[in-house]
Design a protein around this motif. Structure first.
Motif, PDB file in Angstrom:
ATOM      1  N   GLY A 243      -1.492   8.759   5.678  1.00  0.00           N
ATOM      2  CA  GLY A 243      -2.461   8.329   4.677  1.00  0.00           C
ATOM      3  C   GLY A 243      -2.054   7.001   4.087  1.00  0.00           C
ATOM      4  O   GLY A 243      -0.894   6.793   3.733  1.00  0.00           O
ATOM      5  N   ILE A 244      -2.996   6.071   4.029  1.00  0.00           N
ATOM      6  CA  ILE A 244      -2.764   4.764   3.415  1.00  0.00           C
ATOM      7  C   ILE A 244      -3.571   4.722   2.125  1.00  0.00           C
ATOM      8  O   ILE A 244      -4.795   4.869   2.142  1.00  0.00           O
ATOM      9  N   LEU A 245      -2.879   4.530   0.992  1.00  0.00           N
ATOM     10  CA  LEU A 245      -3.510   4.580  -0.317  1.00  0.00           C
ATOM     11  C   LEU A 245      -3.511   3.194  -0.953  1.00  0.00           C
ATOM     12  O   LEU A 245      -2.497   2.467  -0.888  1.00  0.00           O
ATOM     13  N   ARG A 246      -4.623   2.845  -1.575  1.00  0.00           N
ATOM     14  CA  ARG A 246      -4.724   1.557  -2.259  1.00  0.00           C
ATOM     15  C   ARG A 246      -5.527   1.740  -3.547  1.00  0.00           C
ATOM     16  O   ARG A 246      -6.594   2.350  -3.550  1.00  0.00           O
ATOM     17  N   ASP A 247      -5.023   1.200  -4.642  1.00  0.00           N
ATOM     18  CA  ASP A 247      -5.719   1.265  -5.925  1.00  0.00           C
ATOM     19  C   ASP A 247      -6.840   0.222  -5.933  1.00  0.00           C
ATOM     20  O   ASP A 247      -6.585  -0.973  -5.893  1.00  0.00           O
ATOM     21  N   VAL A 248      -8.086   0.699  -5.949  1.00  0.00           N
ATOM     22  CA  VAL A 248      -9.237  -0.207  -5.942  1.00  0.00           C
ATOM     23  C   VAL A 248     -10.042  -0.059  -7.238  1.00  0.00           C
ATOM     24  O   VAL A 248     -11.249  -0.294  -7.258  1.00  0.00           O
ATOM     25  N   SER A 249      -9.374   0.306  -8.320  1.00  0.00           N
ATOM     26  CA  SER A 249     -10.058   0.527  -9.593  1.00  0.00           C
ATOM     27  C   SER A 249     -10.771  -0.724 -10.081  1.00  0.00           C
ATOM     28  O   SER A 249     -11.917  -0.664 -10.541  1.00  0.00           O
ATOM     29  N   GLU A 250     -10.104  -1.880  -9.992  1.00  0.00           N
ATOM     30  CA  GLU A 250     -10.721  -3.117 -10.474  1.00  0.00           C
ATOM     31  C   GLU A 250     -11.950  -3.476  -9.644  1.00  0.00           C
ATOM     32  O   GLU A 250     -12.972  -3.910 -10.181  1.00  0.00           O
ATOM     33  N   ILE A 251     -11.860  -3.289  -8.330  1.00  0.00           N
ATOM     34  CA  ILE A 251     -13.009  -3.576  -7.465  1.00  0.00           C
ATOM     35  C   ILE A 251     -14.146  -2.617  -7.789  1.00  0.00           C
ATOM     36  O   ILE A 251     -15.313  -3.021  -7.870  1.00  0.00           O
ATOM     37  N   ARG A 252     -13.798  -1.347  -7.996  1.00  0.00           N
ATOM     38  CA  ARG A 252     -14.822  -0.353  -8.326  1.00  0.00           C
ATOM     39  C   ARG A 252     -15.511  -0.703  -9.639  1.00  0.00           C
ATOM     40  O   ARG A 252     -16.735  -0.625  -9.759  1.00  0.00           O
ATOM     41  N   GLN A 253     -14.734  -1.098 -10.640  1.00  0.00           N
ATOM     42  CA  GLN A 253     -15.301  -1.467 -11.934  1.00  0.00           C
ATOM     43  C   GLN A 253     -16.198  -2.685 -11.807  1.00  0.00           C
ATOM     44  O   GLN A 253     -17.243  -2.768 -12.467  1.00  0.00           O
ATOM     45  N   ALA A 254     -15.809  -3.637 -10.948  1.00  0.00           N
ATOM     46  CA  ALA A 254     -16.640  -4.819 -10.735  1.00  0.00           C
ATOM     47  C   ALA A 254     -17.975  -4.448 -10.104  1.00  0.00           C
ATOM     48  O   ALA A 254     -19.026  -4.966 -10.485  1.00  0.00           O
ATOM     49  N   HIS A 255     -17.930  -3.520  -9.124  1.00  0.00           N
ATOM     50  CA  HIS A 255     -19.174  -3.069  -8.488  1.00  0.00           C
ATOM     51  C   HIS A 255     -20.073  -2.339  -9.487  1.00  0.00           C
ATOM     52  O   HIS A 255     -21.287  -2.536  -9.497  1.00  0.00           O
ATOM     53  N   VAL A 256     -19.450  -1.521 -10.342  1.00  0.00           N
ATOM     54  CA  VAL A 256     -20.229  -0.801 -11.356  1.00  0.00           C
ATOM     55  C   VAL A 256     -20.886  -1.789 -12.311  1.00  0.00           C
ATOM     56  O   VAL A 256     -22.052  -1.638 -12.692  1.00  0.00           O
ATOM     57  N   ALA A 257     -20.116  -2.837 -12.698  1.00  0.00           N
ATOM     58  CA  ALA A 257     -20.664  -3.843 -13.604  1.00  0.00           C
ATOM     59  C   ALA A 257     -21.825  -4.596 -12.965  1.00  0.00           C
ATOM     60  O   ALA A 257     -22.838  -4.881 -13.614  1.00  0.00           O
ATOM     61  N   LEU A 258     -21.700  -4.909 -11.673  1.00  0.00           N
ATOM     62  CA  LEU A 258     -22.780  -5.605 -10.973  1.00  0.00           C
ATOM     63  C   LEU A 258     -24.016  -4.706 -10.861  1.00  0.00           C
ATOM     64  O   LEU A 258     -25.145  -5.169 -11.051  1.00  0.00           O
ATOM     65  N   ASP A 259     -23.798  -3.428 -10.528  1.00  0.00           N
ATOM     66  CA  ASP A 259     -24.921  -2.498 -10.442  1.00  0.00           C
ATOM     67  C   ASP A 259     -25.603  -2.343 -11.794  1.00  0.00           C
ATOM     68  O   ASP A 259     -26.840  -2.280 -11.882  1.00  0.00           O
ATOM     69  N   ARG A 260     -24.792  -2.303 -12.831  1.00  0.00           N
ATOM     70  CA  ARG A 260     -25.346  -2.162 -14.190  1.00  0.00           C
ATOM     71  C   ARG A 260     -26.185  -3.389 -14.548  1.00  0.00           C
ATOM     72  O   ARG A 260     -27.277  -3.260 -15.101  1.00  0.00           O
ATOM     73  N   ALA A 261     -25.658  -4.578 -14.236  1.00  0.00           N
ATOM     74  CA  ALA A 261     -26.394  -5.802 -14.547  1.00  0.00           C
ATOM     75  C   ALA A 261     -27.697  -5.880 -13.769  1.00  0.00           C
ATOM     76  O   ALA A 261     -28.688  -6.436 -14.251  1.00  0.00           O
ATOM     77  N   ALA A 262     -27.704  -5.324 -12.561  1.00  0.00           N
ATOM     78  CA  ALA A 262     -28.900  -5.393 -11.718  1.00  0.00           C
ATOM     79  C   ALA A 262     -29.960  -4.382 -12.122  1.00  0.00           C
ATOM     80  O   ALA A 262     -31.147  -4.589 -11.865  1.00  0.00           O
ATOM     81  N   THR A 263     -29.558  -3.285 -12.764  1.00  0.00           N
ATOM     82  CA  THR A 263     -30.513  -2.209 -13.032  1.00  0.00           C
ATOM     83  C   THR A 263     -30.799  -1.987 -14.510  1.00  0.00           C
ATOM     84  O   THR A 263     -31.848  -1.433 -14.845  1.00  0.00           O
ATOM     85  N   LEU A 264     -29.888  -2.408 -15.398  1.00  0.00           N
ATOM     86  CA  LEU A 264     -30.044  -2.105 -16.811  1.00  0.00           C
ATOM     87  C   LEU A 264     -30.315  -3.357 -17.634  1.00  0.00           C
ATOM     88  O   LEU A 264     -29.842  -4.447 -17.308  1.00  0.00           O
TER      89      LEU A 264
ATOM     90  N   ASP B 219       0.835  -1.193   0.000  1.00  0.00           N
ATOM     91  CA  ASP B 219       0.000   0.000   0.000  1.00  0.00           C
ATOM     92  C   ASP B 219       0.871   1.246   0.000  1.00  0.00           C
ATOM     93  O   ASP B 219       1.959   1.268   0.587  1.00  0.00           O
ATOM     94  N   GLY B 220       0.369   2.286  -0.653  1.00  0.00           N
ATOM     95  CA  GLY B 220       1.075   3.546  -0.618  1.00  0.00           C
ATOM     96  C   GLY B 220       0.929   4.195   0.748  1.00  0.00           C
ATOM     97  O   GLY B 220      -0.146   4.179   1.345  1.00  0.00           O
ATOM     98  N   ILE B 221       2.014   4.767   1.248  1.00  0.00           N
ATOM     99  CA  ILE B 221       2.005   5.462   2.538  1.00  0.00           C
ATOM    100  C   ILE B 221       2.467   6.891   2.318  1.00  0.00           C
ATOM    101  O   ILE B 221       3.469   7.140   1.643  1.00  0.00           O
ATOM    102  N   ALA B 222       1.719   7.823   2.878  1.00  0.00           N
ATOM    103  CA  ALA B 222       2.090   9.236   2.798  1.00  0.00           C
ATOM    104  C   ALA B 222       1.915   9.848   4.184  1.00  0.00           C
ATOM    105  O   ALA B 222       0.901   9.611   4.851  1.00  0.00           O
ATOM    106  N   ILE B 223       2.901  10.610   4.616  1.00  0.00           N
ATOM    107  CA  ILE B 223       2.840  11.305   5.906  1.00  0.00           C
ATOM    108  C   ILE B 223       2.873  12.794   5.634  1.00  0.00           C
ATOM    109  O   ILE B 223       3.715  13.294   4.881  1.00  0.00           O
ATOM    110  N   ALA B 224       1.909  13.503   6.220  1.00  0.00           N
ATOM    111  CA  ALA B 224       1.790  14.940   5.979  1.00  0.00           C
ATOM    112  C   ALA B 224       1.566  15.656   7.295  1.00  0.00           C
ATOM    113  O   ALA B 224       1.164  15.066   8.299  1.00  0.00           O
ATOM    114  N   GLN B 225       1.837  16.944   7.298  1.00  0.00           N
ATOM    115  CA  GLN B 225       1.614  17.775   8.476  1.00  0.00           C
ATOM    116  C   GLN B 225       0.647  18.889   8.124  1.00  0.00           C
ATOM    117  O   GLN B 225       0.770  19.532   7.079  1.00  0.00           O
ATOM    118  N   ARG B 226      -0.327  19.117   8.985  1.00  0.00           N
ATOM    119  CA  ARG B 226      -1.303  20.177   8.761  1.00  0.00           C
ATOM    120  C   ARG B 226      -0.688  21.509   9.143  1.00  0.00           C
ATOM    121  O   ARG B 226      -0.215  21.716  10.270  1.00  0.00           O
TER     122      ARG B 226
END
Length: 363
Positions: A143-164, A47-54
């Motif tokens: 900050g902990i960063l994670r690329d969830v593009s594939e999971i997001r696309q899968a959810h969009v595809a499931l929502d599309r199949a359920a509604t369209l 996971d990507g790690i970023a440390i910042a100060q306000r």
């Protein structure tokens, strides 16, 4: 904060002066020894790690690990000292961003998923966890960063199949009903629901093939989505439905005319030039009218229009409802009458067709 960075760098594997780990009396490593390897672990995390100060106006980055560099395409030398909102590109109006900003100002932890952009301009969905951490008298944010593009696309595809509907890209029947109940119920003026059915579509499917039939349905859906309806659905088979939010009831006639004109041109699909005729029924409801009632009335008007397709679009009338009820009643009575009639015929045949008994006279 330079001291923090020095501490991190001084404990990486490249430091030849690192002190050997110490042990407690029971042979376990001390907490100081474990803490000494944390920078190495953080550096090698997936996971990507970023440390910042306000600060007063910004939240400049103090540290990023290798995975942050791989995820974003930016090297640490390019981002240290910059506010991490540069990852948002031009999309700084995402609702999640306001939540992140509020959590940082309040010194609270938060989790969010938002769209970010890499150095090359490509977008990715970033699952971000922000956690406050104190170092001395300074408040930092990890900050902990994670690329969830594939999971997001899968959810969009499931929502599309359920509604369209897969063939047309329009809403399916259930989604249309649910969306109409939600959206039209909030409309303060009249609403129009229009249903239409392609006449003789079964023969077209048989004559031209199902691939042409599917292409005709897809093109019908595309045309209907261009007429400005609030909702467009394929209700099943070759039946479609549209819902409109009217400014006033008088505008309904012009909308029905527009829909008819949109479907009047020939369909050129899959190498075939096809002329389709549509039966159209529609109903107009007021804000106090049940949405389900409007949809049902439009369906009743459609049935009446199909019985006389040359008469053009048909608006629902109370007489249509009474006629529909009469047909249902007649169908039910016929179902009861037919078995009874068959039983009478069978009984009659049995009584008149008795078997021949006794000897047959000799000739």
């Amino acid at each position: 904060m330079a001291v923090v960075m020095d501490d991190i760098e001084s404990t990486t594997p490249s430091n030849s002066k690192a002190t050997p780990p110490s042990e407690t009396d029971d042979g376990l490593l001390s907490s100081d020894a474990v803490r000494s390897i944390l920078p190495t672990l953080v550096e090698e995390l997936n996971d990507g790690i970023a440390i910042a100060q306000r600060t007063m106006a910004n939240t400049p980055l103090l540290y990023v690990n290798k995975s942050f560099e791989r995820l974003t395409g930016y090297t640490r030398h390019e981002v240290i000292g910059k506010d991490c909102r540069y990852l948002q590109g031009s999309e700084r109006d995402q609702p999640e961003i306001a939540r992140i900003r509020a959590a940082i100002e309040a010194g609270e932890a938060m989790d969010a998923t938002l769209r970010n952009y890499r150095k090359d301009g490509s977008a990715f969905w970033n699952s971000l966890s922000v956690r406050p951490a104190r170092v001395g008298d300074k408040l930092l944010y990890v900050g902990i960063l994670r690329d969830v593009s594939e999971i997001r696309q899968a959810h969009v595809a499931l929502d599309r199949a359920a509604t369209l509907d897969e063939t047309t890209g329009c809403l399916n029947r259930q989604s249309f009903i649910l969306a109409a109940e939600t959206r039209l119920a909030k409309h303060a003026a009249a609403v129009l629901v229009l249903k239409l059915d392609a006449i003789g579509f079964h023969d077209l499917n048989t004559g031209h093939g199902f691939e042409v039939g599917d292409a005709l349905l897809a093109e019908t859906g595309r045309r209907l989505r261009d007429v400005g309806a609030a909702l467009v659905a394929r209700m099943g088979g070759n039946e479609f439905a549209l819902a409109f939010e009217l400014l006033d009831e008088a505008s309904a006639a012009a909308i029905v005319t527009l829909v008819s004109a949109t479907l009047a041109a020939d369909f050129v699909v899959a190498g075939a030039n096809v002329s389709l005729r549509f039966a159209i029924g529609y109903a107009i409801g007021q804000p106090t009218t049940s949405t389900i009632s409007i949809i049902r009335n439009a369906g009743t008007a459609l049935w009446a229009a199909k019985s006389d397709p040359l008469a053009g679009p048909r608006r629902f009338r109370d007489a249509d409802y009474e006629e529909a009820r009469r047909r249902v009643r007649m169908t039910r009575e016929l179902k009861v009458a037919v078995p009874t009639t068959n039983s009478c015929i069978i009984s009659s045949l049995r009584s008149t067709c008795r078997p021949v008994t006794g000897s047959v006279p000799k000739r």
